[in-house]
Scaffold this motif. Structure first.
Motif, PDB file in Angstrom:
ATOM      1  N   LYS A 198     -10.300   4.038  -8.131  1.00 53.73           N
ATOM      2  CA  LYS A 198      -9.800   2.947  -8.981  1.00 53.73           C
ATOM      3  C   LYS A 198      -9.015   1.946  -8.141  1.00 53.73           C
ATOM      4  CE  LYS A 198      -8.033   5.677 -12.480  1.00 53.73           C
ATOM      5  NZ  LYS A 198      -7.044   5.795 -13.553  1.00 53.73           N
ATOM      6  N   ALA A 200      -6.705   0.178  -9.020  1.00 52.86           N
ATOM      7  CA  ALA A 200      -5.273   0.266  -9.334  1.00 52.86           C
ATOM      8  C   ALA A 200      -4.548   1.195  -8.367  1.00 52.86           C
ATOM      9  CB  ALA A 200      -5.094   0.758 -10.771  1.00 52.86           C
ATOM     10  N   TYR A 201      -5.241   2.249  -7.889  1.00 50.28           N
ATOM     11  CA  TYR A 201      -4.615   3.153  -6.916  1.00 50.28           C
ATOM     12  C   TYR A 201      -4.222   2.378  -5.652  1.00 50.28           C
ATOM     13  CZ  TYR A 201      -6.161   7.301  -9.520  1.00 50.28           C
ATOM     14  OH  TYR A 201      -6.346   8.271 -10.458  1.00 50.28           O
ATOM     15  N   TYR A 202      -5.134   1.484  -5.229  1.00 53.54           N
ATOM     16  CA  TYR A 202      -4.835   0.695  -4.034  1.00 53.54           C
ATOM     17  C   TYR A 202      -3.704  -0.291  -4.313  1.00 53.54           C
ATOM     18  CZ  TYR A 202      -9.303   2.448  -2.270  1.00 53.54           C
ATOM     19  OH  TYR A 202     -10.328   3.247  -1.858  1.00 53.54           O
ATOM     20  N   ASP A 203      -3.752  -0.942  -5.503  1.00 52.54           N
ATOM     21  CA  ASP A 203      -2.702  -1.908  -5.843  1.00 52.54           C
ATOM     22  C   ASP A 203      -1.330  -1.267  -5.758  1.00 52.54           C
ATOM     23  OD1 ASP A 203      -4.565  -3.829  -6.250  1.00 52.54           O
ATOM     24  OD2 ASP A 203      -4.538  -3.735  -8.438  1.00 52.54           O
ATOM     25  N   ILE A 204      -1.223  -0.082  -6.366  1.00 51.65           N
ATOM     26  CA  ILE A 204       0.052   0.632  -6.358  1.00 51.65           C
ATOM     27  C   ILE A 204       0.527   0.846  -4.924  1.00 51.65           C
ATOM     28  CG2 ILE A 204       1.086   2.906  -6.759  1.00 51.65           C
ATOM     29  CD1 ILE A 204       0.857   1.618  -9.334  1.00 51.65           C
ATOM     30  N   ALA A 205      -0.352   1.400  -4.099  1.00 53.89           N
ATOM     31  CA  ALA A 205       0.054   1.713  -2.730  1.00 53.89           C
ATOM     32  C   ALA A 205       0.396   0.433  -1.970  1.00 53.89           C
ATOM     33  CB  ALA A 205      -1.058   2.483  -2.020  1.00 53.89           C
ATOM     34  N   VAL A 219      -4.975   7.609   0.146  1.00 54.89           N
ATOM     35  CA  VAL A 219      -5.430   7.195  -1.181  1.00 54.89           C
ATOM     36  C   VAL A 219      -6.933   7.420  -1.317  1.00 54.89           C
ATOM     37  CG1 VAL A 219      -5.484   5.356  -2.896  1.00 54.89           C
ATOM     38  CG2 VAL A 219      -3.604   5.461  -1.262  1.00 54.89           C
ATOM     39  N   PRO A 222      -8.199  11.415  -0.479  1.00 57.81           N
ATOM     40  CA  PRO A 222      -7.893  12.411  -1.522  1.00 57.81           C
ATOM     41  C   PRO A 222      -8.552  12.100  -2.854  1.00 57.81           C
ATOM     42  CG  PRO A 222      -5.866  11.527  -0.558  1.00 57.81           C
ATOM     43  CD  PRO A 222      -6.981  10.805   0.084  1.00 57.81           C
ATOM     44  N   ALA A 223      -8.639  10.822  -3.196  1.00 63.93           N
ATOM     45  CA  ALA A 223      -9.258  10.476  -4.478  1.00 63.93           C
ATOM     46  C   ALA A 223     -10.745  10.798  -4.461  1.00 63.93           C
ATOM     47  CB  ALA A 223      -9.035   8.996  -4.784  1.00 63.93           C
TER      48      ALA A 223
ATOM     49  N   ARG B  63       0.482 -10.326 -10.922  1.00 66.02           N
ATOM     50  CA  ARG B  63      -0.216  -9.970  -9.680  1.00 66.02           C
ATOM     51  C   ARG B  63       0.089 -10.981  -8.583  1.00 66.02           C
ATOM     52  NH1 ARG B  63      -4.078  -6.087  -9.681  1.00 66.02           N
ATOM     53  NH2 ARG B  63      -5.125  -7.059  -7.920  1.00 66.02           N
ATOM     54  N   LEU B  68      -0.364  -9.465  -4.804  1.00 67.70           N
ATOM     55  CA  LEU B  68      -1.669  -8.804  -4.773  1.00 67.70           C
ATOM     56  C   LEU B  68      -2.802  -9.826  -4.749  1.00 67.70           C
ATOM     57  CD1 LEU B  68      -0.987  -5.904  -7.291  1.00 67.70           C
ATOM     58  CD2 LEU B  68      -1.489  -5.648  -4.870  1.00 67.70           C
ATOM     59  N   PHE B  94       2.883  -0.810 -13.709  1.00 64.55           N
ATOM     60  CA  PHE B  94       1.757  -1.266 -14.514  1.00 64.55           C
ATOM     61  C   PHE B  94       1.759  -0.627 -15.895  1.00 64.55           C
ATOM     62  CE2 PHE B  94       0.324  -1.885 -10.138  1.00 64.55           C
ATOM     63  CZ  PHE B  94      -0.183  -3.173 -10.200  1.00 64.55           C
ATOM     64  N   THR B  98      -0.862   5.053 -13.722  1.00 64.36           N
ATOM     65  CA  THR B  98      -1.622   5.231 -12.475  1.00 64.36           C
ATOM     66  C   THR B  98      -0.905   6.110 -11.461  1.00 64.36           C
ATOM     67  OG1 THR B  98      -1.403   2.827 -12.526  1.00 64.36           O
ATOM     68  CG2 THR B  98      -3.404   3.700 -11.589  1.00 64.36           C
ATOM     69  N   TYR B 100      -1.070   9.243  -8.968  1.00 64.62           N
ATOM     70  CA  TYR B 100      -2.189   9.867  -8.266  1.00 64.62           C
ATOM     71  C   TYR B 100      -2.343  11.297  -8.773  1.00 64.62           C
ATOM     72  CZ  TYR B 100      -1.962   5.994  -4.940  1.00 64.62           C
ATOM     73  OH  TYR B 100      -1.975   4.767  -4.351  1.00 64.62           O
ATOM     74  N   TRP B 102      -3.804  13.817  -7.723  1.00 60.14           N
ATOM     75  CA  TRP B 102      -3.801  14.914  -6.750  1.00 60.14           C
ATOM     76  C   TRP B 102      -2.408  15.165  -6.175  1.00 60.14           C
ATOM     77  CZ3 TRP B 102      -6.083  10.169  -6.064  1.00 60.14           C
ATOM     78  CH2 TRP B 102      -5.547   9.344  -5.082  1.00 60.14           C
ATOM     79  N   LEU B 111       5.757   8.327  -2.779  1.00 67.55           N
ATOM     80  CA  LEU B 111       4.692   7.498  -2.202  1.00 67.55           C
ATOM     81  C   LEU B 111       5.200   6.321  -1.371  1.00 67.55           C
ATOM     82  CD1 LEU B 111       1.583   7.537  -2.397  1.00 67.55           C
ATOM     83  CD2 LEU B 111       1.792   5.774  -4.137  1.00 67.55           C
ATOM     84  N   ALA B 115       4.752   5.798   2.553  1.00 66.21           N
ATOM     85  CA  ALA B 115       3.941   4.692   3.075  1.00 66.21           C
ATOM     86  C   ALA B 115       4.698   3.910   4.138  1.00 66.21           C
ATOM     87  CB  ALA B 115       3.520   3.770   1.935  1.00 66.21           C
ATOM     88  N   ARG B 158       8.857   6.110  -9.334  1.00 70.66           N
ATOM     89  CA  ARG B 158       8.124   5.761  -8.120  1.00 70.66           C
ATOM     90  C   ARG B 158       8.489   4.341  -7.661  1.00 70.66           C
ATOM     91  NH1 ARG B 158       1.869   5.749  -8.946  1.00 70.66           N
ATOM     92  NH2 ARG B 158       2.493   4.023 -10.262  1.00 70.66           N
TER      93      ARG B 158
END
Lengths: 306, 262
Positions: A198, A200-205, A219, A222-223, B63, B68, B94, B98, B100, B102, B111, B115, B158
């Motif tokens: 998704k 959105a996973y990248y946006d968050i990170a 990201v 693992p996804a 955004r 973004l 958001f 969202t 993760y 896992w 996170l 990062a 987060r």
């Protein structure tokens, strides 16, 4: 349950083998069945408290069915001779192979395992890296995707004649073929896994300050793991097929070769024994893969239990 | 008390300036204008709500603020510098949490620190953030074990763990049931008062905007333009039944063109 196995043992021991037969392990097979019967009986009387016994109880319909199967097998082969020999040997003949020829079988297992492991790991590793590259980088996708589309669907065994004269040894040629057979599904599934992540996973990170490297390693990969495991599973199945073909046609070792060799000598009992060993090994490896997945993907809901 | 909070905000929150920001999408080959010359000035530690109908381009605006995407025209500045890329000082929460799937709650919250390579030195902040949102006992839970409200709290933690100067909230309570939502609204205000960041909230809920924000910017249908600005200087906690609140609500509905319908 125990009684059923006792019946198999008695039937084997006291109903004489059909005339003109030379099975030396009839008695041993009977004893083996009797030992199993005694063990089951003991478990029934003494083992009620143990967890292992509760698992055994769930298996009891199967153990009963197996006893029936062995009794029938014994009756139609060794006792009445209804099925033609040498194509359908009795159970004691297979036991005989397991006991007398275990050295050669073990050698075969070892050779096959070495070949399979080398090919599978190389194929899985290359496939994984390629899949991530295609899924992540447009440039890699542009160059690799057409090659993958063109060559991927070709069965790895089609390369066999070419591989055996291009590579210095039939062993390295077989590693290449197994790696090829494993690599294709792993590549495609890893790629689709990475492509499906998704956004959105990248946006968050990204808003949290992630670098490209972090996005790929922490990201995207693992996804994509659930997909990757499907690929690994399919690749493992493919690799078994190629392994056996390669051993039959080129490599002078391994279980595939043993099968071929046994057939050449009309030693059908040996063939069945090798088939049995192969079935156990393949099933064992798949189980191992699923265990690994269950451990790594314990975060997933609704995993299929193998 | 209010003055003390305000001065604290002044130290840590960041300013935000939007100058004539316009944005277009390419939709099936046709240019689709979404934002139309939006200009806005947000002061340090201010809580501003962007209110508008669904699909008017509010989330697009966020955004852009997050870095973004880049606008088709105009410029966005924070602390006088142009926003060119995402930066951990501007964190987005958001509508969909969202998390993760896992990662456990703890490592989801970790996170941002991970990062940026700060995990080793700032580990303790994760516990603090979890305590702040009331998830202390759930550090080792996986996201699929959480309720919607808990997941959104984890997403909030987060964001907060990075000590943002600007918190961007994209309908963060949109998917929660009304009871959880009311509780979380109060918590958001408390967090903002305590942590002293600048907050930019996007919502289509008039009450939510008025309960939380000091200033409500009313946006038009797509392409979004600023239609009106409503200031609510009432002290917190605010009450929905308060006559002044009701009056403000009526005013906002009027700006949205819904005065007869409600």
């Amino acid at each position: 349950m125990a009684a059923a196995w006792l019946v198999v043992a008695a039937l084997t021991a006291f109903w004489p083998d059909k005339p003109e037969s030379d099975w030396t392990y009839t008695g041993s097979f009977a004893i083996a069945c009797a030992v199993l019967a005694v063990a089951l009986a003991l478990a029934t009387f003494a083992g009620g408290r143990f967890v292992a016994f509760q698992r055994l109880q769930r298996l009891s319909p199967w153990l009963f069915a197996l006893a029936l199967f062995f009794a029938a097998w014994e009756a139609v082969t060794a006792k009445r001779g209804l099925l033609p020999l040498p194509f359908f040997p009795p159970p004691q003949a297979i036991l005989e192979v397991a006991i007398d020829d275990w050295g050669r079988l073990a050698e075969g297992i070892f050779a096959s395992a070495r070949l399979l492991a080398s090919g599978y790991f190389i194929g899985a590793a290359v496939g994984f890296v390629t899949g991530v590259a295609i899924g992540w980088s447009r440039l890699a996708g542009y160059w690799i995707h057409p090659v993958l589309r063109f060559i991927g669907p070709l069965p790895a065994t089609a390369w066999l004649p070419l591989a055996f004269f291009v590579f210095p040894s039939s062993f390295s040629a077989s590693i290449f073929l197994i790696a090829l057979a494993t690599g294709f599904p792993v590549t495609v599934l890893t790629w689709s896994g990475v492509a499906c992540v998704k956004s959105a996973y990248y946006d968050i990170a990204r808003t949290l300050g992630a670098t490209q490297r972090f996005l790929v390693l922490k990201v995207a990969i693992p996804a994509a793991m659930p997909h990757v495991f499907v690929g690994l599973f399919m690749g493992l199945g493919n690799s078994f097929a190629v392994l056996v073909v390669a051993e039959m046609l080129g490599v002078k070792a391994g279980l595939g070769w043993y099968l071929q060799w046994a057939q050449g000598w009309a030693a059908y009992a040996n063939m069945y024994a090798a088939l049995l060993v192969m079935a156990l090994l393949c099933s064992g490896l798949i189980t191992l893969l699923f265990r690994l997945r269950d451990r790594l993907l314990s975060w997933q809901k609704g995993l299929v239990r193998w | 008390m209010v003055a003390a909070v305000a001065s604290d905000h002044a130290v840590r929150g960041s300013t935000l300036t939007l100058r004539e920001v316009s944005h277009r999408f390419n939709f099936e080959g046709q240019p689709l204008p979404v934002l139309d010359r939006i200009s806005l000035q947000v002061g340090r530690g201010e809580f501003v709500a962007l209110l508008g109908p669904s699909g008017c381009g509010k989330s697009t605006l966020l955004r852009l603020v997050a870095g973004l995407d880049t606008p088709t025209a105009g410029s966005l500045l924070t602390e006088g510098r142009e926003i060119e890329a995402p930066d951990p000082s501007r964190v987005v929460v958001f509508q969909d949490p969202t998390l993760y799937p896992w990662r456990t709650v703890w490592s989801n919250v970790a996170l941002g620190l991970e990062a940026r390579g700060l995990l080793r030195t700032h580990r303790g902040r994760i516990e603090d953030a979890l305590r702040l949102v009331g998830l202390t006992g759930f550090a080792n839970a996986y996201p699929h074990q959480l309720s919607g409200g808990m997941a959104q709290r984890a997403a909030l933690a987060r964001a907060l763990v990075n000590d943002p100067k600007l918190l961007i909230l994209d309908e963060p309570l949109g998917q929660l049931d009304s009871l959880t939502r009311i509780a979380m609204q109060a918590e958001l205000v408390a967090l903002w008062q305590r942590s002293s960041f600048t907050a930019l909230l996007v919502t289509h809920d008039v009450e939510e905007a008025l309960l939380l924000a000091g200033r409500v910017i009313v946006l038009s249908d797509r392409p979004a333009r600023i239609k009106a600005e409503v200031i609510n200087s009432q002290p917190y906690p605010r009450h929905r039944g308060d006559p002044h609140f009701v009056e403000l609500r009526r005013e906002v509905f009027e700006h949205l063109g819904l005065d007869e319908a409600w």
